[in-house]
Design an enzyme around this catalytic site. Structure first.
Site, PDB file in Angstrom:
ATOM      1  N   GLY A  14      30.382   8.662   4.665  1.00 11.26           N
ATOM      2  CA  GLY A  14      29.095   8.671   4.123  1.00 11.26           C
ATOM      3  C   GLY A  14      27.814   8.595   5.142  1.00 11.26           C
ATOM      4  N   VAL A  16      25.811   5.897   5.728  1.00 14.01           N
ATOM      5  CA  VAL A  16      26.066   4.475   6.531  1.00 14.01           C
ATOM      6  C   VAL A  16      27.322   4.669   7.372  1.00 14.01           C
ATOM      7  CG1 VAL A  16      26.171   2.160   6.315  1.00 14.01           C
ATOM      8  CG2 VAL A  16      24.655   3.521   4.915  1.00 14.01           C
ATOM      9  N   CYS A 131      19.108  -3.704   2.427  1.00 17.25           N
ATOM     10  CA  CYS A 131      18.351  -3.200   3.688  1.00 17.25           C
ATOM     11  C   CYS A 131      16.933  -3.922   3.381  1.00 17.25           C
ATOM     12  CB  CYS A 131      18.448  -1.830   3.360  1.00 17.25           C
ATOM     13  SG  CYS A 131      17.994  -1.325   1.778  1.00 17.25           S
ATOM     14  N   ARG A 233      10.028   3.796  -5.188  1.00 19.76           N
ATOM     15  CA  ARG A 233      10.527   4.697  -4.338  1.00 19.76           C
ATOM     16  C   ARG A 233       9.749   5.773  -4.062  1.00 19.76           C
ATOM     17  NH1 ARG A 233      15.721   3.829  -2.068  1.00 19.76           N
ATOM     18  NH2 ARG A 233      16.264   3.083  -4.120  1.00 19.76           N
ATOM     19  N   HIS A 240      12.254   2.333   5.412  1.00 20.22           N
ATOM     20  CA  HIS A 240      11.741   1.435   4.373  1.00 20.22           C
ATOM     21  C   HIS A 240      10.550   0.674   4.971  1.00 20.22           C
ATOM     22  CE1 HIS A 240      15.097   2.388   1.594  1.00 20.22           C
ATOM     23  NE2 HIS A 240      15.553   1.098   1.605  1.00 20.22           N
TER      24      HIS A 240
END
Length: 339
Positions: A14, A16, A131, A233, A240
């Site tokens: 994935g 991450v 996060c 979003r 972010h």
């Protein structure tokens, strides 16, 4: 460390998972035996330290084989398997939200409450924070210690990488390929848009992502801090951003806040209005480890001191996910928990 480090990585293919492997290589952490695991990805090949590994089946893997396991495969997988690995003798670092709010499970940002690891006496499940929380608290910790924080109001501007590979592809396809965008990952088109919803809505009309900021700030930093959040979003691939408004317990000028934050491990101040210096995800959130803070302001509002900040970080490679998990692993190694 005398004993071999045998690491299982669930979700190795994935977004991450790949960044975790990248960081392990960069930091030259010696993994004696790596066991990449999955369910739908069984049989796929990944590369690590110039070796090719084949992803094994999570169901048939003997958890006693690993003494450290990182779960980066979502809450449902962690719920079904994480505690079985702990019972078999493995420390577990879980990146999902499945266990973060359990009172008996530590929720750790090493720079803030990593001392918890020192007191662990047996294999334990350790939760990795959200996060948005990680980058926020990296900046707020020194401010709270020196001046006290009473209330936080946060607006987050979250990249699509936080949702996964499919979301990144959805933004790319809507931006470059389609005149009539099809939305499968998000409830509305994400390209050229801002969606004021991250995660599901709860009974209090806040989303789960917004409440994560509330719950995790209280659990990690201080239960007495009141928090309100709005999470949106945005059509950004990675990184972010957060606009943070803080009601202080004590007076603090802009210069005070800069001096307090500057020099703290993992935090970089970028703040010079005269030269238009401030962090952006495009410039500062590409495989970067630091949390960046700028647009620092202080003002008196009806007798109260309020401080405003702008915070940016890489939410996948950086403190938001992979880096924090790897730092927890480093802390376990440094305290001889895996030997």
């Amino acid at each position: 460390m005398d004993k071999a480090l045998n690491m299982a990585l669930v979700g190795a293919s994935g977004v991450v998972g790949q960044k975790i492997l990248q960081l392990l290589e960069k930091k030259e952490i010696k993994i004696d035996n790596l066991f990449p695991l999955g369910k739908s990805t069984v049989g796929q090949a990944i590369n690590f330290q110039n070796h090719e590994y084949i992803i094994g089946d999570l169901d048939s893997f003997d958890p006693k084989t690993a003494n450290i396991t990182i779960f980066s495969a979502g809450g449902s997988v962690a719920k079904n398997y994480a505690k079985k690995f702990v019972e078999a003798g493995s420390y577990v670092i879980d990146l999902s939200s499945e266990f973060r709010y359990d009172d008996d499970i530590p929720l750790i940002i090493p720079e803030i409450n990593g001392n918890i690891i020192e007191s662990l006496e047996e294999p334990t499940l350790i939760a990795n924070p959200n996060c948005s929380t990680s980058q926020l608290l990296m900046v707020l910790k020194p401010i709270h210690e020196r001046y006290g924080i009473e209330f936080l109001n946060i607006a987050t501007y979250q990249a699509v990488s936080g949702t996964g590979k499919e979301a990144v592809e959805e933004l790319r396809s809507q931006t470059y390929e389609s005149e009539s965008p099809e939305s499968k990952v998000y409830p509305k088109p994400i390209a050229f848009n801002v969606i004021p919803q991250c995660d599901i809505f709860l009974d209090n009309a806040f989303t789960k992502e917004e409440m994560k900021l509330v719950w995790e700030t209280k659990k990690i930093l201080d239960p007495n801090i009141d928090v309100q959040a709005t999470c949106a979003r945005v059509p950004v691939f990675n990184g972010h951003s957060e606009a943070v408004f803080i009601k202080m317990s004590n007076d603090a000028s802009r210069e005070d806040i800069i001096k307090t934050v500057q020099g703290n491990e993992g935090v970089c101040v970028m703040d010079n209005p005269e030269t238009l210096e401030y962090p952006t995800p495009y410039e500062q959130a590409n495989d970067s480890e630091d949390v960046y803070v700028g647009r620092i302001r202080s003002q008196n509002i009806q007798g109260d001191t309020w401080v405003s900040l702008w915070i940016v970080a890489d939410n996948v490679y950086g403190k938001g996910a992979a880096l924090n998990a790897v730092q927890i692993l480093q802390k376990l190694i440094a305290n001889n928990k895996l030997c």
